[in-house]
Design an enzyme around this catalytic site. Structure first.
Site, mmCIF file in Angstrom:
data_model
loop_
_atom_site.group_PDB
_atom_site.id
_atom_site.type_symbol
_atom_site.label_atom_id
_atom_site.label_comp_id
_atom_site.label_asym_id
_atom_site.label_seq_id
_atom_site.Cartn_x
_atom_site.Cartn_y
_atom_site.Cartn_z
ATOM 1 N N PHE A 71 32.094 40.246 39.721
ATOM 2 C CA PHE A 71 32.721 41.564 39.582
ATOM 3 C C PHE A 71 34.221 41.436 39.812
ATOM 4 C CE2 PHE A 71 34.214 45.710 41.041
ATOM 5 C CZ PHE A 71 33.775 46.503 39.988
ATOM 6 N N ASP A 107 39.179 35.416 42.941
ATOM 7 C CA ASP A 107 39.204 36.849 43.200
ATOM 8 C C ASP A 107 38.726 37.052 44.632
ATOM 9 O OD1 ASP A 107 38.594 39.493 43.576
ATOM 10 O OD2 ASP A 107 37.659 39.769 41.616
ATOM 11 N N LYS A 137 41.387 45.539 48.551
ATOM 12 C CA LYS A 137 40.491 46.108 49.560
ATOM 13 C C LYS A 137 41.074 46.047 50.981
ATOM 14 C CE LYS A 137 36.142 46.396 47.178
ATOM 15 N NZ LYS A 137 35.758 45.571 46.042
HETATM 16 C C1 PLP Z 1 36.068 45.777 44.615
HETATM 17 C C2 PLP Z 1 36.354 44.548 43.823
HETATM 18 C C3 PLP Z 1 37.241 44.561 42.736
HETATM 19 C C4 PLP Z 1 37.848 45.837 42.207
HETATM 20 O O1 PLP Z 1 38.766 46.385 43.089
HETATM 21 P P1 PLP Z 1 39.300 47.878 42.808
HETATM 22 O O2 PLP Z 1 40.269 48.112 43.920
HETATM 23 O O3 PLP Z 1 38.100 48.773 42.823
HETATM 24 O O4 PLP Z 1 39.938 47.865 41.479
HETATM 25 C C5 PLP Z 1 37.529 43.374 42.119
HETATM 26 N N1 PLP Z 1 36.959 42.217 42.528
HETATM 27 C C6 PLP Z 1 36.105 42.163 43.560
HETATM 28 C C7 PLP Z 1 35.535 40.850 43.981
HETATM 29 C C8 PLP Z 1 35.757 43.322 44.237
HETATM 30 O O5 PLP Z 1 34.876 43.277 45.232
#
Ligand code: PLP
Length: 401
Positions: free
Chosen positions: A136, A221, A250
């Protein structure tokens, strides 16, 4: 005005289906709803509230900056942004920082930079991006296409091209996919949304080696794993594998929206003046709060505390499982933990979440089969004990129908 859950259905687009509860106040790892009902927070706003709710250091930073200057735009730089960038580069492999407002935006910047780097250095044939099934990376069209769940990217017309996927932890499949035309590999160093899946040592080291062999950039990421979540400041530091580009969001802002992409000087130079940007990226309020969060988390005490809290939670889940036999395993690292339901409860993660809410515990799911926990990194130990007691009641409810 009477604000109720029904109002959501009247005035909000229906892309979410929030719980009936509307929280109005939080302190540390406790939250109260409109009716004064108290919750223990094992969700942390989905791994965002790394210091709980209304942490004094963050409240002070926001108040102080709020009385100095709010916004300037990228026409002028500002002190909080420069201080935070300096701290991020001092604490990591990176030399350069780009600020965004969310995880998806940080990833969008990483992907665009990788494509531009490959075009500049190797030519236009080097454009393939490899990512992993169940991964994700956010909800912009590029990042959701790179994410490994077609269900999230289908139905919006033609997708950004040259994006391929294979299974996480399948090094042979990855090796078959990568070539000299691969420009970048984007991965989470521990898959969060996809079900709390850790990489094997062989896989993560193998991905790095194959990226080196084919001159492809490795993008971690760390939007969910970063800023202390796994017990290291960034997860890559605990894996012994260094990426070329890293994204963080986050927990970076501890509840205030901010994201960042960090990378080396030689890669960063391809994001020349005018190639990319954001109106709010590097906003002084966001950077001031993030700086306070970063200073607080990046200490021996807090990072060691994550491991101590992980153990407490694992012991608690094991004791509950001995009694009720609901999980096949508890996986993850630090305070990014997933209790995987066994075959008897297959697909019922949401039932555990709903029962937890009823008993005054905020939890999360990751897919349909994993109950996910991402509490504050400094959650008081007695709140962990109380939260586990409430979770046990929730489990009993589900087991007894
Ligand atoms: C939550 C998340 C995102 C997206 O972040 P947003 O602030 O909602 O755009 C991207 N990558 C990972 C691994 C995430 O957990």
């Amino acid at each position: 005005m009477q604000v109720t859950r029904e109002l959501f259905n009247d005035v909000m687009v229906p892309n979410y289906n929030p719980s009936e509860v509307i929280p109005v106040r939080g302190k540390g790892s406790r939250v109260w709803d409109q009716n004064g009902k108290e919750f223990i927070d094992f969700a942390g706003g989905i791994a965002v509230n790394c210091l709980g709710h209304c942490h004094p250091a963050l409240v002070n930073a926001l108040k102080e900056q709020g009385e100095k200057i709010w916004h300037l735009s990228n026409v002028m730089t500002n002190e909080p942004a420069l201080r935070l960038a300096k701290k991020l580069t001092d604490a990591t492999f990176a030399d350069k920082v780009y600020f965004a407002n969310s995880g998806a935006e940080a990833n969008e910047a990483a992907l665009k930079l990788a494509r531009r780097w490959a075009l500049d250095v190797h030519g236009e044939q080097k454009n393939q991006i490899i990512a992993f099934n169940k991964g994700f990376h956010g909800r912009t069209f590029f990042t959701v296409t790179v994410g490994g769940q077609a269900a999230y990217s289908d139905g919006f017309g033609p997708k950004p091209a040259a994006v391929d996927h294979c299974d996480y932890n399948d090094l042979a499949a990855f090796e078959a996919l990568i070539s000299d035309n691969t420009c970048a590999v984007m991965m989470e160093p521990l898959q969060g949304e996809g079900g709390i899946i850790s990489p094997t040592n062989e896989f993560i080291k193998g991905v790095r080696a194959l990226c080196d062999k084919h001159n492809a950039l490795l993008i971690f990421d760390e939007v969910q794993t970063g800023v202390g979540r796994t017990g290291d400041l960034y997860a890559y530091q605990g894996l012994g594998v260094t990426p070329d580009i890293l994204t963080t969001a986050k927990a970076l802002g501890g509840g205030f929206p901010i994201g960042a992409m960090i990378t080396t000087a030689s890669i960063a130079e391809h994001l020349k003046v005018g190639t990319h940007g954001s109106t709010y990226g590097g906003n002084p309020l966001a950077c001031a709060v993030a700086e306070a969060a970063f200073d607080t988390v990046n200490t021996e005490e807090v990072l060691a505390g994550v491991k101590e809290r992980e153990q407490l939670l694992r012991d608690g889940f094991a004791a509950i499982n001995d009694k009720y036999d609901v999980f096949s395993e508890v996986r993850g690292k630090g305070l990014l933990l997933g209790a995987v339901l066994n075959s008897k409860f297959e697909g019922r993660a949401r039932d555990f979440l709903v029962a937890s809410t009823k008993h005054g515990l905020m939890s999360l799911v990751a897919g349909t089969n994993v109950v996910r926990f991402t509490p504050s990194l400094v959650i008081p130990l007695e709140d962990i004990k109380e939260g586990l007691a409430r979770f046990e009641k929730a489990v009993a409810d589900v087991v007894n129908g």
